[in-house]
Design a protein around this motif. Structure first.
Motif, short mmCIF file in Angstrom:
data_model
loop_
_atom_site.label_atom_id
_atom_site.label_comp_id
_atom_site.label_asym_id
_atom_site.label_seq_id
_atom_site.Cartn_x
_atom_site.Cartn_y
_atom_site.Cartn_z
N ALA A 1 7.06 -5.16 -1.77
CA ALA A 1 5.71 -5.33 -1.23
C ALA A 1 4.65 -4.80 -2.20
CB ALA A 1 5.60 -4.63 0.12
N GLN A 2 4.91 -3.63 -2.76
CA GLN A 2 3.94 -3.05 -3.70
C GLN A 2 3.76 -3.95 -4.92
OE1 GLN A 2 4.09 1.16 -4.63
NE2 GLN A 2 5.43 1.54 -2.90
N ASP A 3 4.86 -4.50 -5.41
CA ASP A 3 4.78 -5.36 -6.59
C ASP A 3 4.00 -6.64 -6.30
OD1 ASP A 3 5.65 -5.38 -9.35
OD2 ASP A 3 6.84 -7.13 -8.84
N LEU A 4 4.24 -7.23 -5.14
CA LEU A 4 3.51 -8.45 -4.77
C LEU A 4 2.02 -8.16 -4.61
CD1 LEU A 4 5.93 -10.05 -2.15
CD2 LEU A 4 5.39 -10.92 -4.42
N LEU A 5 1.71 -7.02 -4.02
CA LEU A 5 0.31 -6.67 -3.82
C LEU A 5 -0.40 -6.41 -5.15
CD1 LEU A 5 0.78 -4.31 -0.77
CD2 LEU A 5 -0.42 -6.50 -0.76
N ALA A 6 0.33 -5.88 -6.11
CA ALA A 6 -0.27 -5.56 -7.40
C ALA A 6 -0.47 -6.79 -8.27
CB ALA A 6 0.60 -4.54 -8.14
N HIS A 7 0.35 -7.83 -8.08
CA HIS A 7 0.35 -8.94 -9.03
C HIS A 7 0.07 -10.30 -8.42
CE1 HIS A 7 1.85 -6.23 -12.11
NE2 HIS A 7 2.78 -5.82 -11.27
N THR A 8 -0.12 -10.39 -7.11
CA THR A 8 -0.41 -11.68 -6.48
C THR A 8 -1.52 -11.51 -5.45
OG1 THR A 8 1.04 -11.56 -4.51
CG2 THR A 8 2.09 -12.12 -6.62
N GLN A 9 -1.95 -12.63 -4.92
CA GLN A 9 -2.94 -12.63 -3.84
C GLN A 9 -2.28 -12.94 -2.49
OE1 GLN A 9 -6.16 -11.74 -4.41
NE2 GLN A 9 -5.41 -11.32 -6.49
N ALA A 10 -0.98 -12.80 -2.42
CA ALA A 10 -0.25 -13.18 -1.22
C ALA A 10 -0.63 -12.30 -0.03
CB ALA A 10 1.25 -13.07 -1.47
N LYS A 11 -0.59 -12.92 1.14
CA LYS A 11 -0.72 -12.17 2.39
C LYS A 11 0.69 -11.80 2.85
CE LYS A 11 -5.07 -14.21 3.93
NZ LYS A 11 -5.77 -14.95 5.03
N ILE A 12 0.89 -10.54 3.11
CA ILE A 12 2.25 -10.02 3.30
C ILE A 12 2.44 -9.49 4.71
CG2 ILE A 12 3.90 -8.27 2.54
CD1 ILE A 12 2.54 -8.42 -0.20
N THR A 13 3.58 -9.86 5.29
CA THR A 13 4.03 -9.28 6.55
C THR A 13 5.38 -8.63 6.30
OG1 THR A 13 2.92 -10.99 7.86
CG2 THR A 13 4.66 -9.72 8.94
N ILE A 14 5.52 -7.37 6.68
CA ILE A 14 6.81 -6.70 6.55
C ILE A 14 7.37 -6.45 7.94
CG2 ILE A 14 6.09 -5.64 4.39
CD1 ILE A 14 5.98 -2.97 5.84
N THR A 15 8.69 -6.44 8.03
CA THR A 15 9.33 -6.24 9.32
C THR A 15 10.20 -4.98 9.31
OG1 THR A 15 11.45 -7.38 8.93
CG2 THR A 15 9.53 -8.76 9.46
#
Length: 237
Positions: free
Chosen positions: A19-33
Motif C-alpha cells: 500500500a505504501q509503495d502504491l501511494l508513493a508511486h501511483t495515483q491509485a485509490k486504495i482499499t485494504i482489507t
C-alpha cells in the motif's frame, strides 16, 4: 480512469508495504482489507492520502465478490497461502478484474496455475508468486538462463539474516514448510526429499559469508521445471 486497487490482507506487514509503495508511486485509490479492527496503516507523514478500510473475511464469498467487483486490480497478500485456495483468483476472472498475489506455496501455485486458460479467455492479467521469493528469484533465473545456450541445472540457495522485521505470518509460513516431504526435480525425474536435509555450506557475498542451507519446498521447484528444460532444480534455504 483512476485505478481502484483492493489489497487483501492490507493490514499485514507485506500488504502494508504494498500500500505504501502504491501511494508513493501511483495515483491509485486504495482499499485494504482485514478480518477485524480499524485502519492503522503506517504511512509516512507526508503522504496521508485517503485509504479506505474494508472489514472482510475471505470466507465470506458474497462480501468478497462485492469487494472485487468495485475494483480493477486485486493484490492478494492474505497468507499463509498454504491455507488458501484459488477462490480469489477465480472470482477475479469471473468479474474481469486483474489479479496479483505474493503467494509462496507450491500447493497454492498449482491451484492458481490451473486457471491459466480461463484467465486468458477472460482477458484477465493474473500474476502469481510475485513476492521476493519466488518473484525476484524467478526473474533472476530467467535472466541468467537466457544468457546461456543450454541450462542443465538450476540451484537456488537463500540466506536470511534474522527475520528482517517479518510478521507472524511470514514466520509461520517458514515453519509450515518443514512439516512434510516434497517432490523435487532431480536428474529428469521427480524425487521425494525431506525438508531441512542435505545441508550444504554456501559462500554468500559479504556481509553474509558462509552459511548452511537445506532443502526447502519452494514454488520455484515447480515453476522452473515447467518453464525451462533442465535436468535438476534445487531449492535450499
Amino acid at each position: 480512469m483512476t485505478d481502484q486497487v483492493l489489497i487483501l490482507g492490507g493490514k499485514g506487514r507485506i500488504g502494508n508495504s504494498v500500500a505504501q509503495d502504491l501511494l508513493a508511486h501511483t495515483q491509485a485509490k486504495i482499499t485494504i482489507t482485514g478480518r477485524q479492527g480499524k485502519l492503522d496503516l503506517a504511512l509516512p507523514q507526508q503522504l496521508q492520502p485517503p485509504v479506505q478500510f474494508l472489514p472482510l473475511d475471505l470466507a465470506d464469498q458474497e462480501g468478497l465478490r462485492n469487494a472485487i467487483a468495485s475494483h480493477n486490480l486485486v493484490i492478494h497478500c492474505a497468507g499463509p497461502f498454504l491455507y488458501r485456495d484459488a477462490t480469489v483468483l477465480n472470482t477475479c476472472i469471473q468479474q474481469g478484474v486483474n489479479y496479483l498475489d505474493v503467494s509462496d506455496n507450491r500447493a497454492f501455485t498449482r491451484k492458481a496455475l490451473a486457471f491459466r486458460e480461463q484467465a486468458a479467455a477472460a482477458g484477465v492479467t493474473a500474476i502469481v508468486n510475485s513476492g521476493i521469493f519466488p518473484g525476484i528469484s524467478n526473474s533472476m533465473v530467467r535472466h541468467d538462463v537466457e544468457q546461456l545456450d543450454f541450462a542443465e541445472r538450476i540451484h537456488l540457495s537463500y540466506v536470511v539474516a534474522g527475520s528482517g522485521g517479518a510478521g507472524v505470518t511470514v514466520m509461520r509460513t517458514t515453519f509450515l514448510g518443514l512439516q512434510e516431504p516434497f517432490e523435487a526435480w532431480i536428474d529428469n525425474q521427480w524425487q521425494t526429499v525431506k525438508p531441512y536435509s542435505l545441508r550444504e555450506t554456501i559462500q554468500f557475498p559479504a556481509p553474509y559469508g558462509k552459511a548452511g542451507v537445506y532443502w526447502f519446498d519452494m514454488p520455484e521447484a515447480l515453476t522452473l521445471v515447467d518453464s525451462f528444460p533442465v535436468k535438476t532444480v534445487i531449492t535450499k534455504f
